[in-house]
Enzyme design. Structure first.
Site, PDB file in Angstrom:
ATOM      1  N   ASP A 170       0.856  -1.178   0.000  1.00 42.28           N
ATOM      2  CA  ASP A 170       0.000   0.000   0.000  1.00 42.28           C
ATOM      3  C   ASP A 170       0.895   1.231   0.000  1.00 42.28           C
ATOM      4  OD1 ASP A 170      -3.226   0.449   1.089  1.00 42.28           O
ATOM      5  OD2 ASP A 170      -1.882   2.169   1.066  1.00 42.28           O
ATOM      6  N   THR A 226     -11.444  -7.151  -7.777  1.00 45.47           N
ATOM      7  CA  THR A 226     -12.790  -6.726  -7.383  1.00 45.47           C
ATOM      8  C   THR A 226     -12.780  -5.225  -7.104  1.00 45.47           C
ATOM      9  OG1 THR A 226     -12.276  -7.312  -5.089  1.00 45.47           O
ATOM     10  CG2 THR A 226     -13.439  -8.956  -6.407  1.00 45.47           C
ATOM     11  N   ARG A 228     -11.320  -1.844  -9.368  1.00 44.94           N
ATOM     12  CA  ARG A 228     -11.763  -1.038 -10.504  1.00 44.94           C
ATOM     13  C   ARG A 228     -11.150  -1.600 -11.778  1.00 44.94           C
ATOM     14  NH1 ARG A 228     -15.131   0.061  -7.533  1.00 44.94           N
ATOM     15  NH2 ARG A 228     -15.770   2.093  -6.698  1.00 44.94           N
ATOM     16  N   ASP A 252     -14.119  -9.178 -11.484  1.00 48.04           N
ATOM     17  CA  ASP A 252     -15.471  -8.663 -11.258  1.00 48.04           C
ATOM     18  C   ASP A 252     -15.654  -7.333 -11.969  1.00 48.04           C
ATOM     19  OD1 ASP A 252     -18.084  -8.540  -9.892  1.00 48.04           O
ATOM     20  OD2 ASP A 252     -17.176  -6.865  -8.793  1.00 48.04           O
ATOM     21  N   GLU A 257     -15.479  -1.139 -18.830  1.00 42.67           N
ATOM     22  CA  GLU A 257     -16.734  -0.873 -18.144  1.00 42.67           C
ATOM     23  C   GLU A 257     -17.167   0.581 -18.281  1.00 42.67           C
ATOM     24  OE1 GLU A 257     -18.264  -1.970 -13.682  1.00 42.67           O
ATOM     25  OE2 GLU A 257     -16.379  -2.806 -14.408  1.00 42.67           O
TER      26      GLU A 257
END
Length: 314
Positions: A170, A226, A228, A252, A257
């Protein structure tokens, strides 16, 4: 307070706002321009993803005190401009983090155990036990990129699977907990067997999974997304799958999109990379529903109510 709801959500949000003395207006069909022309009448706006809240829209919202978005992030809102206008922004990652964690786990287990392929074959009369021999999570190193609400929820689900270790990467320091150890990107790429994305969509994360990034992993990996869709460059993912660098993917969300994504299937000109994903037995796809469960619909609404109440009701 006068609140405008432009997306349909669980009715509890309107019920509880009413109990707080708010006036609730619902408009689920007007265009963004039509909403923009009357937004100055409202103190609050409740939205999911119907349209983007840009600076022009915000400048018309002269009396807006808060925006509640029933979703994990605020990427469809000009956050900087909203905050400069003193507008309180509330998202609800706490509301669907458990759903996302479970969905990511389901995708990973489906890939490891070839459940989609096995189901399809048995239904067609094919009984191939050896061809559907699976893998176990035990002994694997699972890497999580983005260790916030969603990443932590997924790590929690891994307890009990006897993985070798859960590691996380992170950009924020000090995010590790009892379920995952935070590491640098080099160790992450040296050790991970599984990579699961749980990052927001930002300038830094768009296109973050590309050929160079994938080629730095020391072992063939499995990818779960899951988060973006635009975080992964699909054509680069496909090339990595063809070369064996990526063993499989649970997606997902997709790079292509958009609000009317479902209309792509009436178009014969699908991207070649997407066509590859559709045809691959090493891919599990779902229509951006990781956070959409019966329970999360309630939790998302309740989270927004609680945050607005804490901010404005004393």
């Amino acid at each position: 307070m006068k609140v405008l709801h432009v997306d349909i959500n669980h009715p509890l949000i309107i019920e509880q706002f009413s109990e707080l003395g708010f006036q609730n207006d619902e408009d689920y069909t007007s265009t963004k321009k039509e909403i923009e022309s009357k937004i100055d009448q409202y103190d609050g706006l409740i939205i999911r993803s119907r349209f983007t809240i840009d600076s022009q829209f915000l400048d018309k919202a002269k009396n807006l005190k808060f925006i509640g978005r029933l979703g994990a992030g605020l990427e469809n809102i000009d956050i900087k401009h909203a905050k400069s206008l003193g507008i309180f922004l509330a998202a609800a990652p706490e509301g669907n983090r458990n759903a996302v964690g479970e969905h990511a786990m389901g995708m990973l287990l489906s890939l490891f155990n070839k459940l989609n392929t096995a189901d399809r074959e048995v239904r067609s009369g094919k009984w191939d036990r050896e061809g559907n021999r699976g893998l176990e999570l035990e002994g694997k190193v699972v890497g999580i990129i983005g260790y916030g609400n969603m990443g932590k929820a997924f790590a929690k689900k891994l307890i009990g699977f006897d993985v070798e270790e859960v590691i996380c990467y992170d950009i924020q320091g000090g995010v590790e907990d009892e379920n995952a150890r935070q590491v640098g990107i080099m160790e992450f790429q040296n050790r991970a067997d599984v990579v699961s994305l749980h990052v927001p969509q930002t300038a830094e994360t768009v296109g973050m999974v590309h050929s160079e990034f994938l080629n730095k992993f020391q072992k063939p990996i499995w990818i779960i997304n899951t988060a973006r869709g635009k975080c992964i460059i699909t054509s680069d993912l496909v090339e990595a799958m063809k070369s064996g660098k990526v063993l499989g993917a649970g997606l997902d969300v997709l790079e292509y999109e958009k609000a009317s994504f479902e209309n792509m299937f009436s178009d014969n000109n699908l991207p070649d990379a997407f066509q590859y994903l559709i045809n691959s037995d090493q891919v599990v796809l779902s229509p951006h529903v990781a956070g959409w469960t019966v329970e999360s619909k309630i939790k998302l609404a309740q989270t927004i109510v609680d945050k607005i109440k804490a901010k404005f009701i004393t």
